[in-house]
Design an enzyme around this catalytic site. Structure first.
Site, PDB file in Angstrom:
ATOM      1  N   CYS A  36      -4.304 -25.162  42.154  1.00  5.66           N
ATOM      2  CA  CYS A  36      -4.447 -24.259  41.111  1.00  5.66           C
ATOM      3  C   CYS A  36      -5.480 -23.348  41.131  1.00  5.66           C
ATOM      4  O   CYS A  36      -5.370 -22.476  40.013  1.00  5.66           O
ATOM      5  CB  CYS A  36      -3.923 -24.952  39.658  1.00  5.66           C
ATOM      6  SG  CYS A  36      -5.100 -25.786  39.293  1.00  5.66           S
ATOM      7  N   ARG A  89      -3.992 -23.308  30.753  1.00  7.20           N
ATOM      8  CA  ARG A  89      -5.455 -23.412  30.413  1.00  7.20           C
ATOM      9  C   ARG A  89      -5.554 -23.386  28.995  1.00  7.20           C
ATOM     10  O   ARG A  89      -5.557 -22.430  28.404  1.00  7.20           O
ATOM     11  CB  ARG A  89      -6.369 -22.226  30.985  1.00  7.20           C
ATOM     12  CG  ARG A  89      -6.483 -22.283  32.685  1.00  7.20           C
ATOM     13  CD  ARG A  89      -7.616 -21.183  32.986  1.00  7.20           C
ATOM     14  NE  ARG A  89      -8.006 -21.561  34.093  1.00  7.20           N
ATOM     15  CZ  ARG A  89      -7.561 -20.551  35.219  1.00  7.20           C
ATOM     16  NH1 ARG A  89      -6.469 -19.906  35.167  1.00  7.20           N
ATOM     17  NH2 ARG A  89      -8.122 -20.799  36.500  1.00  7.20           N
ATOM     18  N   HIS A 107     -13.796 -14.593  29.249  1.00 12.09           N
ATOM     19  CA  HIS A 107     -12.418 -14.215  28.611  1.00 12.09           C
ATOM     20  C   HIS A 107     -11.939 -13.013  28.634  1.00 12.09           C
ATOM     21  O   HIS A 107     -10.651 -12.878  28.595  1.00 12.09           O
ATOM     22  CB  HIS A 107     -12.430 -15.019  27.085  1.00 12.09           C
ATOM     23  CG  HIS A 107     -13.127 -16.238  26.818  1.00 12.09           C
ATOM     24  ND1 HIS A 107     -14.035 -16.736  25.793  1.00 12.09           N
ATOM     25  CD2 HIS A 107     -12.763 -17.188  27.976  1.00 12.09           C
ATOM     26  CE1 HIS A 107     -14.301 -18.000  26.047  1.00 12.09           C
ATOM     27  NE2 HIS A 107     -13.758 -18.490  27.362  1.00 12.09           N
ATOM     28  N   ARG A 132      -3.170 -28.350  30.469  1.00 13.84           N
ATOM     29  CA  ARG A 132      -4.459 -29.022  31.100  1.00 13.84           C
ATOM     30  C   ARG A 132      -5.345 -29.279  29.614  1.00 13.84           C
ATOM     31  O   ARG A 132      -5.242 -28.528  28.919  1.00 13.84           O
ATOM     32  CB  ARG A 132      -5.310 -28.028  32.024  1.00 13.84           C
ATOM     33  CG  ARG A 132      -6.669 -28.780  32.161  1.00 13.84           C
ATOM     34  CD  ARG A 132      -7.269 -27.872  33.391  1.00 13.84           C
ATOM     35  NE  ARG A 132      -7.842 -26.772  32.470  1.00 13.84           N
ATOM     36  CZ  ARG A 132      -8.593 -25.799  33.216  1.00 13.84           C
ATOM     37  NH1 ARG A 132      -8.838 -25.777  34.568  1.00 13.84           N
ATOM     38  NH2 ARG A 132      -9.203 -24.679  32.490  1.00 13.84           N
ATOM     39  N   ARG A 178     -20.812 -20.571  39.792  1.00 16.32           N
ATOM     40  CA  ARG A 178     -19.836 -19.582  39.930  1.00 16.32           C
ATOM     41  C   ARG A 178     -19.999 -18.140  39.351  1.00 16.32           C
ATOM     42  O   ARG A 178     -19.231 -17.082  39.611  1.00 16.32           O
ATOM     43  CB  ARG A 178     -18.276 -19.988  39.724  1.00 16.32           C
ATOM     44  CG  ARG A 178     -17.666 -20.063  38.571  1.00 16.32           C
ATOM     45  CD  ARG A 178     -16.474 -21.048  38.614  1.00 16.32           C
ATOM     46  NE  ARG A 178     -15.486 -20.652  37.590  1.00 16.32           N
ATOM     47  CZ  ARG A 178     -14.516 -21.300  37.342  1.00 16.32           C
ATOM     48  NH1 ARG A 178     -14.229 -22.623  37.886  1.00 16.32           N
ATOM     49  NH2 ARG A 178     -13.556 -20.912  36.402  1.00 16.32           N
ATOM     50  N   GLU A 189     -12.039 -31.265  41.327  1.00 13.93           N
ATOM     51  CA  GLU A 189     -12.820 -30.094  41.350  1.00 13.93           C
ATOM     52  C   GLU A 189     -14.058 -30.434  41.582  1.00 13.93           C
ATOM     53  O   GLU A 189     -15.074 -29.451  41.702  1.00 13.93           O
ATOM     54  CB  GLU A 189     -12.820 -29.446  39.939  1.00 13.93           C
ATOM     55  CG  GLU A 189     -11.404 -29.125  39.301  1.00 13.93           C
ATOM     56  CD  GLU A 189     -11.606 -28.479  37.705  1.00 13.93           C
ATOM     57  OE1 GLU A 189     -11.578 -27.339  37.997  1.00 13.93           O
ATOM     58  OE2 GLU A 189     -11.401 -29.127  37.068  1.00 13.93           O
ATOM     59  N   ASN A 245     -11.614 -23.178  42.133  1.00 13.45           N
ATOM     60  CA  ASN A 245     -12.662 -22.384  41.745  1.00 13.45           C
ATOM     61  C   ASN A 245     -14.098 -23.099  41.421  1.00 13.45           C
ATOM     62  O   ASN A 245     -15.051 -22.572  41.739  1.00 13.45           O
ATOM     63  CB  ASN A 245     -12.245 -21.836  40.050  1.00 13.45           C
ATOM     64  CG  ASN A 245     -10.906 -20.867  40.375  1.00 13.45           C
ATOM     65  OD1 ASN A 245     -10.524 -20.681  41.449  1.00 13.45           O
ATOM     66  ND2 ASN A 245     -10.167 -20.788  39.434  1.00 13.45           N
ATOM     67  N   ASP A 246     -13.647 -24.444  40.993  1.00 11.96           N
ATOM     68  CA  ASP A 246     -14.774 -25.228  40.562  1.00 11.96           C
ATOM     69  C   ASP A 246     -15.287 -25.761  41.870  1.00 11.96           C
ATOM     70  O   ASP A 246     -16.361 -26.005  42.337  1.00 11.96           O
ATOM     71  CB  ASP A 246     -14.592 -26.117  39.553  1.00 11.96           C
ATOM     72  CG  ASP A 246     -14.791 -25.427  38.174  1.00 11.96           C
ATOM     73  OD1 ASP A 246     -15.989 -24.710  38.073  1.00 11.96           O
ATOM     74  OD2 ASP A 246     -13.958 -25.561  37.280  1.00 11.96           O
TER      75      ASP A 246
HETATM   76  C1  PEP Z   1     -10.384 -24.359  39.204  1.00  9.13           C
HETATM   77  O1  PEP Z   1     -11.565 -24.511  38.957  1.00  9.13           O
HETATM   78  O2  PEP Z   1      -9.860 -23.832  40.133  1.00  9.13           O
HETATM   79  C2  PEP Z   1      -9.367 -24.152  37.900  1.00  9.13           C
HETATM   80  C3  PEP Z   1      -8.177 -23.906  38.236  1.00  9.13           C
HETATM   81  O3  PEP Z   1      -9.852 -24.288  36.624  1.00  9.13           O
HETATM   82  P1  PEP Z   1     -10.828 -23.042  36.110  1.00  9.13           P
HETATM   83  O4  PEP Z   1     -10.752 -22.046  37.193  1.00  9.13           O
HETATM   84  O5  PEP Z   1      -9.906 -23.061  34.682  1.00  9.13           O
HETATM   85  O6  PEP Z   1     -12.092 -23.848  36.102  1.00  9.13           O
HETATM   86 MG    MG Z   2     -12.192 -25.593  36.978  1.00 12.11          MG
END
Ligand code: PEP
Ligand code: MG
Length: 578
Positions: A511, A302, A195, A338, A474, A440, A463-464
Site C-alpha cells: 500500500c 489512513r 497534510h 489502519r 523521508r 514497514e 514509503n516507510d
Molecule cells: C507506507 O509507509 O508505505 C504507508 C503506506 O504508510 P504511510 O505513508 O501512511 O506512512
Molecule cells: Mg507508513
C-alpha cells in the site's frame, strides 16, 4: 527568459495560470508602552481583533459546501475553538497589565511561549497542535495590525484559474483555494507527506511544494506552469513551452477518459492471472472517489487525519460514524482500517517548522503503534469503534509500523478484551474480524514468516520501508537522493516479505506509493506481488499495465536480477521490463 524551479510534485497533473503571490509571514510586531489610562482601550482592541478573526473563520466555514467531509471542516472548527481559549483571550491581557505593553506585543509573547512549550513536548500527538496555534495567533495578529486577510480567504476575491504561491499553506487553505477555482499552487516549505499535500492530492489540485524562495523568483501575474508529476515550476514560459504543456494537459485529460473504460474490467495480467486492486483512502472525500474508481475494496484507510487539527482525540462515536460511512460506500467489499499512525512526518500539518525539524530523529521515535500502546486514550476508542464497525460490513483492522511481534500481540490482546466485553453486553460485532499488520520496518520484514503466522494479513508500506532500509528520514531533502525503490536491498526485502507471506498462506498486499507508480508495476508483479492498494486516481493506470503484462517472462527476469551482485543490473531492470 523561462526559469525553472524544482520542488516536490505532490499531486499529479499540470496547471497553467497566472501567478498570485500570497504574503503571509511578514507580520512585523513592535513593542510600545501603553499607559494605565490607555490600557482599557488597548484591551478592547484585542477583544475586537479576536472577534474579527472569529467572524472571518465563521464566514469561511459557511462557504464550505454541505457535502464537504467532516474531517476537513474540523480543521476550521478547531481554530474557532482556539479563539475561545483563555490562553489566547486572557493570558495576553494579563501580560498587557503586567508589562504595560500593546496588544500585538502581548500576543506575540504568548504565541512564542506556547510554541516553545509545544516544541519541547515529547508527546507527538500534542506537538501536532503547534501549527494550529501559529495559524490562529497569526490570524488575530493580522487583525490587530489591520492586515487584509489573505486574498484566498476573502469571499469576493476572484482566484479563478490562478496559481497561488505561498510560504506554506494549511490544509484548510488548500480546501478553500480549490473552492475558489484556483488552478494549482506552489509552496516554499512542506513535503510530499504533509497534510496539505495529502489533501491537495485528494482534491485533485496540481501542486509543487518545497520550492525554496519561490516568492522571490516568481512575479505576480506572470504566466506559470506547475507540473505536479515532475515537481517542476516554469515561470515566464515562452509560447512554445506553453503549447507543449497545454498539449500535455489535454493529452492527460484524454487519457483519463480513455482509462475510464477500464473501470468495470476485471484486474488481471495479459495471461489471465487475477490481481487484487484496492484503494488507499486518506479523507472522507476519497470514499466515493475510491468506489467510483472500480477498486475492489480499501487496502488502506489512513485514519490519522481524523485526529488532526482538533483539540481532543476523536471519540469512539465519532470514529464509528466515519467508519460506518466507509463501510456503507463499499458495501460487500473489504475495507482495511489502519489504526492511527501519528508521529514523525505526520505531525507537520502545514510544512516543516525549523524547531520541529530539529527534533532528534522523529522518524525513529514515538509514532504509530508505539504511540497508541503508550497512550491508550488515543488508540482504545478507535479499536472499540473498529470492532463495532465490523458488524456493518467486511472490516479488517491493520496495525502500522510493527517492529516486534509483541506489539501485534498487545494490540490483539486489547481487541480480544473489547470483543469479550461486547459479547457480554450484546454489542454487535464480527468476532472473526481479520487483524493484519504493516511491514514497514526492515526487522519486521526479515521476520515476515513470524508475522505471517501471527496475523491474518500483511501489507508492505514501502514509503516507510524504503526510508528505514536505507537509513534516511523521508522528509529530509538532503538525503532524499537515497530514497530509491530500486535499491537492491529494498527489492530483496520486498521479495522476501512476499515469499514468506505466500509460504504461510497469509494474504499480502502493498500500500506504499510504489504500488501506485506504474513504472514499478511489472517489477512488483515479478517480485510476486498480487495485491496492490493505490490512490484511486492511479488505479486504472495500474490496471492497464497489468492487462498489458505477461507474467512469466517478468518473473524470470526479476528472479535473475535479484541474484545479481551488480548494481547496474538493478538500475537497468525497469528498461529491461519494458
Ligand atoms: C507506507 O509507509 O508505505 C504507508 C503506506 O504508510 P504511510 O505513508 O501512511 O506512512
Ligand atoms: Mg507508513
Amino acid at each position: 527568459m523561462t526559469i525553472a524551479l524544482h520542488g516536490k510534485g505532490i499531486s499529479r497533473g499540470i496547471a497553467l495560470g497566472a501567478a498570485h503571490i500570497v504574503q503571509r509571514d511578514t507580520l512585523e510586531v513592535v513593542e510600545y508602552t501603553v499607559s494605565a489610562a490607555e490600557l482599557p482601550l488597548e484591551l478592547a482592541r484585542l477583544d475586537s481583533a479576536v472577534e474579527e478573526s472569529r467572524q472571518g473563520l465563521r464566514a469561511m466555514r459557511e462557504r464550505i459546501p454541505a457535502h464537504t467531509p467532516s474531517d476537513i471542516v474540523a480543521f476550521i472548527d478547531a481554530h474557532l475553538l482556539m479563539l475561545d481559549d483563555p490562553h489566547l483571550t486572557e493570558e495576553p491581557k494579563r501580560l498587557m497589565h503586567e508589562r504595560g505593553c500593546n496588544a500585538e506585543w502581548a500576543l506575540k509573547l504568548q504565541r512564542d511561549a506556547l510554541i516553545s512549550v509545544f516544541d519541547s513536548m515529547d508527546d507527538a500527538y500534542l506537538r501536532t497542535r503547534r501549527d494550529d496555534v501559529d495559524h490562529v495567533f497569526n490570524r488575530v495578529l493580522r487583525a490587530l495590525l489591520n492586515h487584509a486577510p489573505a486574498r484566498h480567504e476573502g469571499g469576493e476575491a476572484n482566484l479563478e484559474g490562478l496559481i497561488l504561491i505561498a510560504d506554506d499553506l494549511s490544509p484548510a487553505d488548500a480546501l478553500l483555494m480549490q473552492q475558489h477555482g484556483i488552478a494549482g499552487f506552489i509552496t516554499e516549505y512542506g513535503g510530499p507527506t504533509s497534510h496539505t499535500a495529502i489533501i491537495a492530492r485528494s482534491l485533485g489540485l496540481p501542486g509543487v511544494v518545497g520550492v525554496p524562495h519561490a516568492r522571490r523568483y516568481l512575479r505576480e501575474g506572470e504566466a506559470l506552469i506547475v507540473d505536479g508529476d515532475e515537481g517542476l515550476v516554469l515561470g515566464d514560459a515562452d509560447q512554445r513551452i506553453l503549447e507543449h504543456y497545454r498539449a500535455r494537459r489535454d493529452e492527460r485529460q484524454k487519457k483519463v477518459s480513455r482509462l475510464a473504460r477500464l473501470k468495470r474490467a476485471p484486474a488481471m495480467t495479459a495471461d489471465g492471472v487475477p490481481i487484487e486492486l484496492l484503494a488507499n483512502v486518506d479523507l472522507e472525500s476519497d470514499f466515493e472517489l475510491a468506489k467510483a474508481s472500480g477498486a475492489r475494496g480499501v487496502g488502506l484507510y489512513r485514519t490519522e487525519f481524523l485526529y488532526m487539527n482538533r483539540l481532543d482525540p476523536p471519540s469512539e462515536e465519532e470514529h464509528l460514524a466515519v467508519y460506518g460511512r466507509l463501510v456503507e460506500a463499499f458495501r460487500q467489499q473489504p475495507v482495511t482500517i489502519r489504526t492511527m499512525d501519528i508521529g514523525a512526518d505526520k505531525q507537520t500539518g502545514a510544512g516543516v517548522s525549523s524547531s520541529r525539524a530539529n527534533t532528534v530523529n522523529p522518524a525513529l521515535g514515538m509514532r504509530a503503534v508505539r504511540l497508541g500502546l503508550k497512550e491508550p486514550e488515543l488508540l482504545v476508542p478507535q479499536l472499540r469503534a473498529i470492532v463495532r464497525a465490523s458488524a456493518l460490513g467486511q472490516v479488517r483492522l491493520m496495525i502500522p509500523m510493527l517492529s516486534d511481534l509483541d506489539e501485534a500481540a498487545q494490540v490483539t490482546h486489547l481487541i480480544r478484551g473489547i470483543q469479550a466485553e461486547f459479547t457480554r453486553l450484546g454489542v454487535p460485532h464480527d468476532p472473526a474480524m481479520p487483524i493484519g499488520g504493516m511491514l514497514e520496518v526492515p526487522a519486521a520484514v526479515m521476520f515476515a514468516d513470524g508475522f505471517a503466522r501471527a496475523l491474518d494479513f500483511l501489507s508492505i508500506g514501502t514509503n516507510d520501508l524504503i526510508q528505514y532500509a536505507v537509513a534516511i528520514d523521508r522528509v529530509n531533502e538532503e538525503v532524499s537522493y537515497l530514497y530509491d525503490p530500486l535499491n537492491p536491498g529494498v527489492l530483496r526485502l520486498i521479495e522476501l516479505a512476499i515469499r514468506h507471506a505466500d509460504a504461510a498462506d497469509c494474504p499480502i498486499a502493498m500500500c506504499g506509493e510504489m504500488a501506485g507508480d506504474v513504472r514499478y508495476t511489472r517489477l512488483l508483479l515479478g517480485l510476486g506481488l498480487r495485491a496492490f492498494s493505490v490512490h484511486p486516481s492511479l488505479l486504472l493506470e495500474v490496471k492497464q499495465v497489468l492487462a498489458e503484462t505477461e507474467l512469466q517472462p517478468v518473473r524470470r527476469l526479476v528472479a535473475k536480477t535479484l541474484k545479481s551482485t551488480d548494481p547496474a543490473r538493478y538500475r537497468e531492470l525497469l528498461t529491461a521490463l519494458g
